[in-house]
Scaffold this motif. Structure first.
Motif, short mmCIF file in Angstrom:
data_model
loop_
_atom_site.label_atom_id
_atom_site.label_comp_id
_atom_site.label_asym_id
_atom_site.label_seq_id
_atom_site.Cartn_x
_atom_site.Cartn_y
_atom_site.Cartn_z
N GLU A 18 0.83 -1.22 0.00
CA GLU A 18 0.00 0.00 0.00
C GLU A 18 0.86 1.27 0.00
O GLU A 18 0.34 2.38 -0.14
N ILE A 51 1.25 -4.73 13.74
CA ILE A 51 2.43 -4.33 12.96
C ILE A 51 2.91 -2.94 13.41
O ILE A 51 2.14 -2.15 13.95
N GLU A 70 -9.46 -2.16 12.01
CA GLU A 70 -8.01 -1.97 12.22
C GLU A 70 -7.77 -0.79 13.15
O GLU A 70 -8.15 0.34 12.84
N THR A 132 -3.28 -2.68 14.60
CA THR A 132 -3.68 -3.96 15.20
C THR A 132 -5.01 -4.42 14.59
O THR A 132 -5.91 -3.60 14.45
N PHE A 139 -3.07 -11.56 3.91
CA PHE A 139 -3.15 -10.81 2.65
C PHE A 139 -4.35 -11.23 1.80
O PHE A 139 -4.76 -10.49 0.91
N1 GUN Z 1 0.24 -7.15 8.14
C1 GUN Z 1 0.67 -6.94 6.90
N2 GUN Z 1 0.06 -5.88 6.36
C2 GUN Z 1 -0.77 -5.41 7.28
C3 GUN Z 1 -1.65 -4.30 7.31
O1 GUN Z 1 -1.81 -3.54 6.36
N3 GUN Z 1 -2.34 -4.12 8.45
C4 GUN Z 1 -2.19 -4.95 9.51
N4 GUN Z 1 -2.90 -4.67 10.60
N5 GUN Z 1 -1.38 -5.98 9.50
C5 GUN Z 1 -0.66 -6.20 8.40
#
Ligand code: GUN
Length: 167
Positions: A18, A51, A70, A132, A139
């Protein structure tokens, strides 16, 4: 820009599709079975993942969506704007940062299935945050927006979508 390279090295950050850089910091051992997750997911998912996410001001996090809420947490750097297009077409924006007087918040949750993008508010800088999700990230649940199809779906947000998509 030395700070940025230091963060990338210190936390072993990798490029994210992204835009920006990330590193998974947590993946719960427990799994939620497919039978409990419902139609939004194919297969099982870990309970929760987290992450680090680093975004620099010379780029952006492109519009994408996932199948779970998220939660973003601000750690360091400049404030960051999260742009959201809700499934009904409503738009909202939220600034993650530490200047609470100015309406910035240290934590914000993007709801599942919303299209969202982000950009650092200050030139020549970066934002370092945490993200989180639960159920845990896969993915398979991650979809980068296609510029033309998102504009077709939400024509009133044409300029924003054109600016914050790459494909
Ligand atoms: N792990 C890999 N990519 C992402 C992401 O875009 N968001 C979250 N929360 N975890 C990830």
């Amino acid at each position: 820009m030395g700070d940025i390279q230091q963060l990338i090295n210190r936390f072993d950050l990798q490029k994210h599709p992204e835009g920006g850089y990330f590193k998974e910091t947590y993946r719960s051992k427990g799994e939620i079975p497919d039978s409990v997750l419902g139609d939004d997911f194919e297969g099982s998912r870990n309970y929760c993942t987290g992450i680090y996410f680093l975004l620099t001001s010379d780029t952006f996090s492109a519009f994408h969506r996932i199948q779970q809420d998220e939660m973003w947490h601000f750690y360091q750097g400049s404030p960051i704007t999260i742009h959201i297009i809700h499934p009904n077409g409503d738009y909202s924006k939220h600034i993650l940062g530490l200047n609470f007087e100015k309406g910035e918040v240290p934590q914000f949750t993007v709801l599942k299935k919303c299209w969202f993008a982000a950009e650092v508010n200050v030139p020549n800088s970066y934002t370092f945050v945490g993200c989180t999700v639960s159920p845990g990230f896969d993915f398979k649940d991650f979809e980068l927006a296609n510029r033309n199809s998102l504009i077709q779906q939400f024509p009133r947000h044409k300029e924003l979508i054109a600016r914050l998509t790459r494909i």
